[in-house]
Enzyme design. Structure first.
Site, PDB file in Angstrom:
ATOM      1  N   GLU A   1       0.807  -1.213   0.000  1.00 38.90           N
ATOM      2  CA  GLU A   1       0.000   0.000   0.000  1.00 38.90           C
ATOM      3  C   GLU A   1       0.840   1.261   0.000  1.00 38.90           C
ATOM      4  O   GLU A   1       1.935   1.308   0.547  1.00 38.90           O
ATOM      5  CB  GLU A   1      -0.915  -0.007   1.219  1.00 38.90           C
ATOM      6  CG  GLU A   1      -1.930  -1.115   1.065  1.00 38.90           C
ATOM      7  CD  GLU A   1      -2.979  -1.087   2.130  1.00 38.90           C
ATOM      8  OE1 GLU A   1      -4.032  -1.683   1.909  1.00 38.90           O
ATOM      9  OE2 GLU A   1      -2.752  -0.474   3.185  1.00 38.90           O
TER      10      GLU A   1
ATOM     11  N   CYS B   1       3.239   8.131   1.962  1.00 37.96           N
ATOM     12  CA  CYS B   1       3.797   7.058   2.785  1.00 37.96           C
ATOM     13  C   CYS B   1       3.984   5.830   1.889  1.00 37.96           C
ATOM     14  O   CYS B   1       3.028   5.322   1.321  1.00 37.96           O
ATOM     15  CB  CYS B   1       2.829   6.772   3.932  1.00 37.96           C
ATOM     16  SG  CYS B   1       3.359   5.448   5.012  1.00 37.96           S
TER      17      CYS B   1
ATOM     18  N   CYS C   1       6.896  -8.256   6.174  1.00 40.43           N
ATOM     19  CA  CYS C   1       8.091  -7.844   6.921  1.00 40.43           C
ATOM     20  C   CYS C   1       8.518  -9.004   7.807  1.00 40.43           C
ATOM     21  O   CYS C   1       7.676  -9.680   8.401  1.00 40.43           O
ATOM     22  CB  CYS C   1       7.807  -6.608   7.782  1.00 40.43           C
ATOM     23  SG  CYS C   1       9.254  -6.039   8.708  1.00 40.43           S
TER      24      CYS C   1
ATOM     25  N   CYS D   1       7.216  -7.327  14.709  1.00 43.90           N
ATOM     26  CA  CYS D   1       6.917  -6.518  15.899  1.00 43.90           C
ATOM     27  C   CYS D   1       5.511  -6.885  16.399  1.00 43.90           C
ATOM     28  O   CYS D   1       4.601  -7.135  15.595  1.00 43.90           O
ATOM     29  CB  CYS D   1       7.005  -5.036  15.573  1.00 43.90           C
ATOM     30  SG  CYS D   1       8.650  -4.569  15.022  1.00 43.90           S
TER      31      CYS D   1
ATOM     32  N   CYS E   1       2.220  -4.952  15.041  1.00 45.62           N
ATOM     33  CA  CYS E   1       2.189  -4.547  13.632  1.00 45.62           C
ATOM     34  C   CYS E   1       1.571  -5.637  12.768  1.00 45.62           C
ATOM     35  O   CYS E   1       2.051  -6.771  12.752  1.00 45.62           O
ATOM     36  CB  CYS E   1       3.600  -4.241  13.157  1.00 45.62           C
ATOM     37  SG  CYS E   1       3.678  -3.851  11.394  1.00 45.62           S
TER      38      CYS E   1
ATOM     39  N   GLY F   1       6.839  -2.894   5.563  1.00 40.87           N
ATOM     40  CA  GLY F   1       8.209  -3.373   5.437  1.00 40.87           C
ATOM     41  C   GLY F   1       9.232  -2.550   6.183  1.00 40.87           C
ATOM     42  O   GLY F   1       8.957  -1.444   6.639  1.00 40.87           O
ATOM     43  N   GLU F   2      10.413  -3.127   6.309  1.00 42.76           N
ATOM     44  CA  GLU F   2      11.528  -2.464   6.973  1.00 42.76           C
ATOM     45  C   GLU F   2      12.486  -1.967   5.879  1.00 42.76           C
ATOM     46  O   GLU F   2      13.187  -2.766   5.247  1.00 42.76           O
ATOM     47  CB  GLU F   2      12.231  -3.451   7.922  1.00 42.76           C
ATOM     48  CG  GLU F   2      13.575  -3.004   8.444  1.00 42.76           C
ATOM     49  CD  GLU F   2      13.573  -1.622   9.082  1.00 42.76           C
ATOM     50  OE1 GLU F   2      12.746  -1.344   9.955  1.00 42.76           O
ATOM     51  OE2 GLU F   2      14.427  -0.800   8.675  1.00 42.76           O
TER      52      GLU F   2
ATOM     53  N   SER G   1      12.024   5.437   8.050  1.00 45.76           N
ATOM     54  CA  SER G   1      11.684   4.957   9.393  1.00 45.76           C
ATOM     55  C   SER G   1      12.233   3.546   9.553  1.00 45.76           C
ATOM     56  O   SER G   1      11.981   2.681   8.725  1.00 45.76           O
ATOM     57  CB  SER G   1      10.161   4.944   9.560  1.00 45.76           C
ATOM     58  OG  SER G   1       9.804   4.327  10.778  1.00 45.76           O
TER      59      SER G   1
ATOM     60  N   SER H   1      11.840   3.640  15.314  1.00 45.21           N
ATOM     61  CA  SER H   1      10.703   3.098  16.050  1.00 45.21           C
ATOM     62  C   SER H   1      11.191   2.572  17.393  1.00 45.21           C
ATOM     63  O   SER H   1      11.786   1.502  17.463  1.00 45.21           O
ATOM     64  CB  SER H   1      10.064   1.976  15.226  1.00 45.21           C
ATOM     65  OG  SER H   1       9.485   2.531  14.071  1.00 45.21           O
ATOM     66  N   LEU H   2      10.917   3.317  18.434  1.00 51.25           N
ATOM     67  CA  LEU H   2      11.490   2.998  19.742  1.00 51.25           C
ATOM     68  C   LEU H   2      10.553   2.100  20.557  1.00 51.25           C
ATOM     69  O   LEU H   2      10.911   0.982  20.917  1.00 51.25           O
ATOM     70  CB  LEU H   2      11.784   4.315  20.470  1.00 51.25           C
ATOM     71  CG  LEU H   2      12.721   4.269  21.663  1.00 51.25           C
ATOM     72  CD1 LEU H   2      14.031   3.588  21.338  1.00 51.25           C
ATOM     73  CD2 LEU H   2      12.985   5.701  22.168  1.00 51.25           C
ATOM     74  N   HIS H   3       9.398   2.622  20.910  1.00 52.34           N
ATOM     75  CA  HIS H   3       8.293   1.842  21.491  1.00 52.34           C
ATOM     76  C   HIS H   3       8.478   1.306  22.900  1.00 52.34           C
ATOM     77  O   HIS H   3       7.516   0.787  23.487  1.00 52.34           O
ATOM     78  CB  HIS H   3       7.895   0.665  20.579  1.00 52.34           C
ATOM     79  CG  HIS H   3       7.616   1.052  19.167  1.00 52.34           C
ATOM     80  ND1 HIS H   3       6.829   2.130  18.826  1.00 52.34           N
ATOM     81  CD2 HIS H   3       8.029   0.511  17.993  1.00 52.34           C
ATOM     82  CE1 HIS H   3       6.764   2.226  17.514  1.00 52.34           C
ATOM     83  NE2 HIS H   3       7.488   1.271  16.989  1.00 52.34           N
TER      84      HIS H   3
ATOM     85  N   ASN I   1      -3.096   1.371  16.458  1.00 51.37           N
ATOM     86  CA  ASN I   1      -4.241   1.027  15.605  1.00 51.37           C
ATOM     87  C   ASN I   1      -4.471  -0.469  15.702  1.00 51.37           C
ATOM     88  O   ASN I   1      -3.659  -1.251  15.225  1.00 51.37           O
ATOM     89  CB  ASN I   1      -3.963   1.427  14.154  1.00 51.37           C
ATOM     90  CG  ASN I   1      -3.911   2.928  14.025  1.00 51.37           C
ATOM     91  OD1 ASN I   1      -4.824   3.634  14.428  1.00 51.37           O
ATOM     92  ND2 ASN I   1      -2.804   3.435  13.505  1.00 51.37           N
TER      93      ASN I   1
ATOM     94  N   CYS J   1      -1.498   3.763  10.341  1.00 54.37           N
ATOM     95  CA  CYS J   1      -0.242   3.041  10.550  1.00 54.37           C
ATOM     96  C   CYS J   1      -0.511   1.638  11.049  1.00 54.37           C
ATOM     97  O   CYS J   1      -1.296   1.446  11.966  1.00 54.37           O
ATOM     98  CB  CYS J   1       0.599   3.709  11.621  1.00 54.37           C
ATOM     99  SG  CYS J   1       0.834   5.428  11.372  1.00 54.37           S
TER     100      CYS J   1
END
Ligand code: SAH
Ligand code: SF4
Length: 376
Positions: A93, A106, A113, A117, A120, A178-179, A210, A232-234, A309, A352
């Site tokens: 997408e 975006c 991926c 995570c 995700c 994806g990364e 990112s 992306s820390l989280h 989300n 996201c």
């Protein structure tokens, strides 16, 4: 006969070499680059200032092929999402987010991926494959055409926060599926096209990669093509981050923070943006906000808090708006610029982490994606 070469796979230096192998001068490559990306041209016959003999050769040996949209949906808030066919039942997408002073695209870098995570839905799909450079830059090429903006790029310039002379897509973020740093070479080729004055001419500050924190690749990006960086820390500690972002077991927080500072030596902005998805009861306490302050003490940074989300069977919940505000307040009071990401495109599943969430089941669920959400 060899399969035609997709010219969207090349950055300028690649195109110059390809032309040189055919005895053509570098200026021909620049001309064709402008037709491809500034004009959004997909027809060699329209490249009127390119010699007829070269056009014939391009017809025979090359093609211009971007991913084909399977679906194009527009949210009530103006967010537009394209679901793109990348073959073999895979789809990715691209999301366009219009705002008052800018338009952000975006872009996805992989189908699926591998990094898995916990929060995700792309990660839950598993890894299908890397996108080619053409499939990555093809998302910008396509969106630009579909937004009627291919020619609006002429003469546009501007800094963040200013209207950008009608440039419809003023910013690009590699925050789709994806990364990006796990598909390094193709992503860097596509980034170079984004920045090239013969193509999209975006400034390095307006293009953001990112990453979930692949430390060696962050160093390589710094040397190859330093654009703005989001990480992306989280989580504020290794134990929790190991669970939420498993790549942390390989590149723990201390190494990640050091890599951020190395990146900043060459970055176009003087800060890293830390993304932090807000999960109810998991990473959203006052104490964790204070732990974060200690963690990032030596890294010039901003924070972007992302309300989680949800997607089916994630087992996680979004932190409440009050909690997010309080958490943000602790960071702000310590002098860290902090924004809370507005959820956009909810009604078209463009937020996201919701991207192409249902594509894995390639039979039934793809059908769901073809229907308006209300009909499900
Ligand atoms: N792989 C890269 C870029 C793609 S994800 C990365 O992880 O940084 C882009 C952002 O969306 C990341 O910050 C990611 O953590 C966040 N994200 C993923 N799933 C989400 C979800 N369900 N809700 C909110 N944000 C999510
Ligand atoms: Fe991959 Fe990023 Fe999703 Fe993690 S958050 S699984 S790195 S796309």
């Amino acid at each position: 006969m060899n399969a035609p070469v997709n010219l969207l796979d090349f950055d300028l230096s690649g195109l110059v070499s390809w032309f040189a192998e055919r005895g053509e001068k570098p200026f021909r490559a620049r001309q064709v680059m402008r037709w491809l990306h500034r004009e959004g041209c997909d027809d060699f016959d329209r490249m009127t200032d390119v010699a007829r003999s070269l056009r014939a050769r391009l017809h025979a040996e090359a093609c211009i092929r971007a991913p084909v949209p399977l679906r194009d949906s527009v949210s009530v808030d103006g967010t537009r999402k394209w679901l793109l066919d990348v073959g073999a039942g895979n789809a990715v997408e691209t999301v366009f987010i219009p705002e008052v002073n800018r338009g952000t695209l975006c872009i996805s870098s992989q189908a699926g991926c591998a990094l898995d995570c916990a929060f995700c839905s792309t990660g839950k799909q598993g890894f299908n494959r890397n996108l080619s450079a053409a499939e990555i830059i093809g998302q910008l090429w396509l969106a630009n055409r579909q937004l009627g903006a291919a020619r609006a790029l002429e003469g546009a310039s501007g800094e963040d926060g200013e209207p950008d002379n009608g440039r419809v897509i003023s910013n690009v973020v590699m925050m789709g599926m994806g990364e990006p740093l796990a598909n390094f070479d193709n992503v860097v080729t596509a980034l170079r096209v984004m920045l090239d004055d013969h193509a999209y001419g975006l400034s390095r500050r307006r293009v953001t990669v990112s990453t979930s924190g692949i430390v060696p690749a962050m160093d390589r990006l710094r040397d190859a093509c330093p654009v703005a960086l989001a990480v992306s820390l989280h989580a504020p500690d290794d134990a929790l981050r190991d669970r939420l972002v498993p790549i942390n077991m390989k590149y723990p927080l201390r190494e990640l923070m050091a890599a951020c500072n190395r990146y900043l030596e060459k970055a176009p902005r003087d800060f890293v943006t830390f993304e932090y998805v807000m999960l109810d009861g998991v990473n959203d306490s006052d104490m964790q906000a204070r732990q974060l302050l200690a963690l990032v003490r030596d890294v010039p940074c901003k924070f972007n808090l992302i309300p989680f989300n949800p997607f089916p069977n994630s087992g996680l919940r979004r932190a409440s708006a009050e909690r997010i505000q309080r958490f943000a307040g602790i960071l702000v009071n310590a002098g860290i610029v902090t924004t809370v990401r507005r959820t956009r495109g909810d009604d078209v599943d463009a937020a996201c982490g919701q991207l192409a969430g249902q594509v894995l089941d390639r039979t039934q669920r793809t059908v769901h994606l073809m229907q308006p959400k209300e009909a499900r």
